[in-house]
Scaffold this motif. Structure first.
Motif, PDB file in Angstrom:
ATOM      1  N   HIS A  20     110.570   2.259 -16.814  1.00  0.00           N
ATOM      2  CA  HIS A  20     111.488   1.113 -16.232  1.00  0.00           C
ATOM      3  C   HIS A  20     112.794   1.516 -16.048  1.00  0.00           C
ATOM      4  N   GLU A  21     113.681   1.375 -14.727  1.00  0.00           N
ATOM      5  CA  GLU A  21     114.656   1.924 -14.676  1.00  0.00           C
ATOM      6  C   GLU A  21     115.634   1.033 -13.270  1.00  0.00           C
ATOM      7  N   ILE A  22     116.595   1.429 -13.182  1.00  0.00           N
ATOM      8  CA  ILE A  22     117.305   0.729 -12.000  1.00  0.00           C
ATOM      9  C   ILE A  22     117.877   1.762 -11.184  1.00  0.00           C
ATOM     10  N   ILE A  23     117.693   1.851  -9.877  1.00  0.00           N
ATOM     11  CA  ILE A  23     118.244   2.371  -8.805  1.00  0.00           C
ATOM     12  C   ILE A  23     118.977   1.602  -7.756  1.00  0.00           C
ATOM     13  N   ASP A  24     120.185   1.653  -7.367  1.00  0.00           N
ATOM     14  CA  ASP A  24     120.682   0.732  -6.609  1.00  0.00           C
ATOM     15  C   ASP A  24     120.379  -0.661  -6.636  1.00  0.00           C
TER      16      ASP A  24
END
Length: 357
Positions: free
Chosen positions: A184-188
């Motif tokens: 799980h990660e964040i992009i834009d």
């Protein structure tokens, strides 16, 4: 002298895709010469592929190349080629599980595999990924059968079922389920899961874009702001997954998930990558199913009550796709995903190409 060369081929439908199937021995061994030949055969560089046998759509501009196995434990090799419609390009980076569903039948009819009584299991080495998938083909009395009662959404009528067991479905391109090291990660600003299953995917919840995940393919394609944002996320996901600059590649594939509307497990929208798939790619379904086994992934969070073996139903733009997930205790608890597809032999003959002086 005849100014055209005849190359034997069989047009087959595999799942919700179709295209010509070639024996590896009938095509040039040099990849560049082979790809130029496929571009001519399919008629790429024109939106209708009017001067070739391609269907003017990514789902019908596909090629399967089959030959004797070059890997131990396999019966046949299968190389998938995605031939671009508008550009004269061939991409052998991805796999296609739908076309894969016709490989076993093609191999039996071409004499590469002997049919057994009842069911014939064909272990297919997917050259694109190096993985083995087992195709279970209906062969009552030792005879290949295409007609049957199995129905898959996106294809009219019924046919004999083809069961695909993705025995080595993890790490198709990178060798890792989590190439970026986290589920799980964040992009834009968008939460995503970067999963390398049967194909590399970047998965996000539709609601993060203000969508439901049950939109039609046409509606999503027409939402240019969304498609632009999705492509930006895909490019960054490719970098984080170790795939390099992916602007000119079809990998990774973006996937949206949402709450189901028709009794399924999830609504799923799969992109190819610049248009929404009219149904759902088999490799995409397998990758989403693998993501479901990770509790902290986007999919695992949405399906937190899952118990194994699990039967999942993914709602796509033209219906549903059922998959089964089992945990292989003999292999350390890794997931095995089963998908039901159908196939049919449509036309056999020869593709005609210009003879080079």
């Amino acid at each position: 002298m005849d100014d055209q060369i005849r190359i034997p081929c069989v047009m087959m439908r595999g799942g919700t895709s179709k295209g010509p199937f070639f024996l590896r021995s009938d095509l040039p061994s040099d990849p560049q010469q082979r790809d130029q030949l496929l571009i001519e055969i399919m008629g790429s560089g024109h939106p209708l592929q009017i001067d070739g046998i391609g269907g003017g759509n990514t789902l019908s501009s596909k090629v399967a190349i089959v030959g004797p196995a070059t890997r131990e434990g396999a019966d046949v090799d299968y190389l998938f080629a995605q031939v671009n419609v508008l550009e004269r390009l061939v991409d052998t980076g991805p796999n296609c599980g739908n076309m894969l569903s016709a490989v076993g039948a093609f191999a039996i009819e071409q004499g590469l595999v002997a049919a057994e009584n009842g069911e014939t299991r064909v272990k297919v080495h997917n050259v694109n990924t190096g993985k083995i998938i087992e195709a279970r083909i209906q062969t009552p009395g030792g005879e290949l059968r295409y007609q049957g009662d199995a129905q898959i959404d996106g294809v009219p009528g019924t046919a004999a079922p083809v069961y695909l067991a993705f025995l080595e479905a993890i790490g198709a391109k990178t060798g890792m389920m989590l190439p970026s090291g986290t589920p799980h990660e964040i992009i834009d600003g968008i939460p995503v899961s970067l999963i390398d299953g049967a194909t590399p995917v970047v998965i996000a919840r539709a609601e993060a874009f203000g969508l439901t995940g049950s939109e039609s393919a046409v509606e999503l394609d027409a939402n240019r702001d969304f498609m632009t944002k999705l492509e930006e996320i895909r490019i960054e996901a490719g970098r984080r997954m170790g795939l390099g600059g992916v602007r000119g590649s079809v990998l990774p594939k973006p996937v949206l998930i949402g709450a189901p509307k028709n009794g399924g497990s999830l609504a799923v929208r799969y992109f190819t990558p610049h248009t929404c798939h009219s149904s759902l790619a088999t490799t995409g379904a397998v990758s989403v199913a693998i993501a479901a086994t990770l509790p902290d992934s986007i999919v695992g969070t949405a399906l937190s009550d899952l118990r194994y073996p699990a039967d999942l139903t993914f709602e796509h733009p033209t219906g549903r796709m059922d998959v089964r997930v089992e945990l292989d205790e003999a292999a350390g608890g890794g997931p095995i995903v089963f998908v039901t597809r159908t196939c049919r032999r449509l036309f056999e003959g020869a593709a005609l190409v210009h003879r080079k002086n």
